[in-house]
Write a protein that holds these residues in place. Structure first.
Motif, PDB file in Angstrom:
ATOM      1  N   PHE A  95      11.906  -3.377   3.025  1.00 17.43           N
ATOM      2  CA  PHE A  95      11.039  -2.357   2.441  1.00 17.43           C
ATOM      3  C   PHE A  95      11.851  -1.388   1.592  1.00 17.43           C
ATOM      4  O   PHE A  95      11.483  -1.064   0.465  1.00 17.43           O
ATOM      5  N   THR A  96      12.983  -0.935   2.132  1.00 21.42           N
ATOM      6  CA  THR A  96      13.836   0.016   1.409  1.00 21.42           C
ATOM      7  C   THR A  96      14.342  -0.596   0.106  1.00 21.42           C
ATOM      8  O   THR A  96      14.392   0.079  -0.928  1.00 21.42           O
ATOM      9  N   LYS A  97      14.709  -1.873   0.144  1.00 17.26           N
ATOM     10  CA  LYS A  97      15.186  -2.542  -1.072  1.00 17.26           C
ATOM     11  C   LYS A  97      14.089  -2.618  -2.119  1.00 17.26           C
ATOM     12  O   LYS A  97      14.321  -2.332  -3.303  1.00 17.26           O
ATOM     13  N   ARG A  98      12.881  -2.967  -1.690  1.00 15.73           N
ATOM     14  CA  ARG A  98      11.756  -3.025  -2.625  1.00 15.73           C
ATOM     15  C   ARG A  98      11.485  -1.642  -3.225  1.00 15.73           C
ATOM     16  O   ARG A  98      11.225  -1.511  -4.420  1.00 15.73           O
ATOM     17  N   LEU A  99      11.573  -0.622  -2.372  1.00 16.17           N
ATOM     18  CA  LEU A  99      11.342   0.750  -2.825  1.00 16.17           C
ATOM     19  C   LEU A  99      12.384   1.160  -3.858  1.00 16.17           C
ATOM     20  O   LEU A  99      12.054   1.749  -4.892  1.00 16.17           O
ATOM     21  N   LYS A 100      13.655   0.838  -3.594  1.00 15.97           N
ATOM     22  CA  LYS A 100      14.729   1.195  -4.524  1.00 15.97           C
ATOM     23  C   LYS A 100      14.547   0.522  -5.876  1.00 15.97           C
ATOM     24  O   LYS A 100      14.767   1.133  -6.919  1.00 15.97           O
ATOM     25  N   VAL A 101      14.148  -0.737  -5.861  1.00 15.96           N
ATOM     26  CA  VAL A 101      13.929  -1.464  -7.115  1.00 15.96           C
ATOM     27  C   VAL A 101      12.835  -0.784  -7.933  1.00 15.96           C
ATOM     28  O   VAL A 101      12.977  -0.572  -9.144  1.00 15.96           O
ATOM     29  N   MET A 102      11.736  -0.412  -7.270  1.00 15.77           N
ATOM     30  CA  MET A 102      10.621   0.210  -7.979  1.00 15.77           C
ATOM     31  C   MET A 102      10.992   1.592  -8.511  1.00 15.77           C
ATOM     32  O   MET A 102      10.662   1.949  -9.647  1.00 15.77           O
ATOM     33  N   LEU A 158       0.826  -1.206   0.000  1.00 13.66           N
ATOM     34  CA  LEU A 158       0.000   0.000   0.000  1.00 13.66           C
ATOM     35  C   LEU A 158       0.862   1.258   0.000  1.00 13.66           C
ATOM     36  O   LEU A 158       0.605   2.211  -0.743  1.00 13.66           O
ATOM     37  N   VAL A 159       1.916   1.265   0.827  1.00 17.42           N
ATOM     38  CA  VAL A 159       2.800   2.428   0.908  1.00 17.42           C
ATOM     39  C   VAL A 159       3.570   2.600  -0.394  1.00 17.42           C
ATOM     40  O   VAL A 159       3.671   3.709  -0.938  1.00 17.42           O
ATOM     41  N   LEU A 160       4.106   1.501  -0.931  1.00 19.01           N
ATOM     42  CA  LEU A 160       4.865   1.558  -2.183  1.00 19.01           C
ATOM     43  C   LEU A 160       3.994   2.056  -3.335  1.00 19.01           C
ATOM     44  O   LEU A 160       4.422   2.901  -4.133  1.00 19.01           O
ATOM     45  N   THR A 161       2.779   1.546  -3.404  1.00 19.18           N
ATOM     46  CA  THR A 161       1.857   1.973  -4.472  1.00 19.18           C
ATOM     47  C   THR A 161       1.576   3.462  -4.376  1.00 19.18           C
ATOM     48  O   THR A 161       1.576   4.174  -5.389  1.00 19.18           O
TER      49      THR A 161
END
Length: 199
Positions: free
Chosen positions: A122-129, A73-76
């Motif tokens: 979470f930070t890694k997922r955010l960086k990838v996106m 939800l936050v990433l989206t």
């Protein structure tokens, strides 16, 4: 607690399904304010949300699956904000605005992902996106090894600064933080340290 027939009826109704899922997420956010995320149990969640265990497992595999849903939800929200603010200022301003708006909209969710003991995930997922978003919008060559190092360096710094800012209750105005990030990127770290030391 809900009966089996009530659970069955709930699953047939999409609006009730969405509300139930949301109730579990809200219960998780509330519990995370008083205990570590890793200590929250399904039993606590079901008691707080007012459902039984079987209802929980209709929506989530386990507590970590629920945490992933909050991250999603936050990433989206962050990615939507980036898309909406693209070309409306400098890249630094775009990032600060996107994160700030996401925190304002999803404050309790943001607190969960920033206080989770596995925040690095979470930070890694955010960086990838965001890397994918940058390479698409700025037409960057992902085959350029040096360029990808630059992108990784930039994003690591920007995300770390913004996450610290949010943990510190946004103790600087948004424009000030954006200018600080922009200054570090444009002029380098040393000039910024000298400038701030002389204040």
């Amino acid at each position: 607690m809900m009966s089996e027939s009530e659970v069955s009826e709930m699953i047939k109704n999409p609006s009730i399904t969405a509300a139930t899922r949301q109730n579990f997420i809200e219960a998780f956010c509330q519990l995370s304010q008083t205990e570590p995320v890793t200590k929250i149990t399904v039993r606590e969640l079901t008691q707080r949300a007012g459902y039984n265990r079987s209802t929980f497992y209709q929506y989530f595999d386990d507590v970590y699956d629920l945490l992933t849903a909050i991250e999603d939800l936050v990433l989206t929200q962050i990615m939507q904000n980036l898309a909406n603010s693209f070309d409306q200022g400098t890249l630094a301003e775009t990032f600060v605005t996107a994160f700030s708006q996401a925190h304002a909209t999803l404050a309790s969710y943001y607190e969960v992902v920033l206080t989770d003991s596995d925040q690095a995930r979470f930070t890694k997922r955010l960086k990838v996106m965001i890397t994918s978003w940058l390479t698409t919008n700025y037409q960057l060559a992902t085959t350029d090894t040096q360029l990808m190092y630059v992108v990784d360096f930039y994003l690591s710094g920007v995300i770390a600064v913004i996450e610290r800012w949010i943990k510190q209750q946004r103790d600087l105005p948004t424009t000030t933080l954006a200018a600080l990030i922009r200054g570090m990127i444009d002029d380098g770290l040393a000039p910024q340290l000298i400038l701030l030391k002389g204040k």
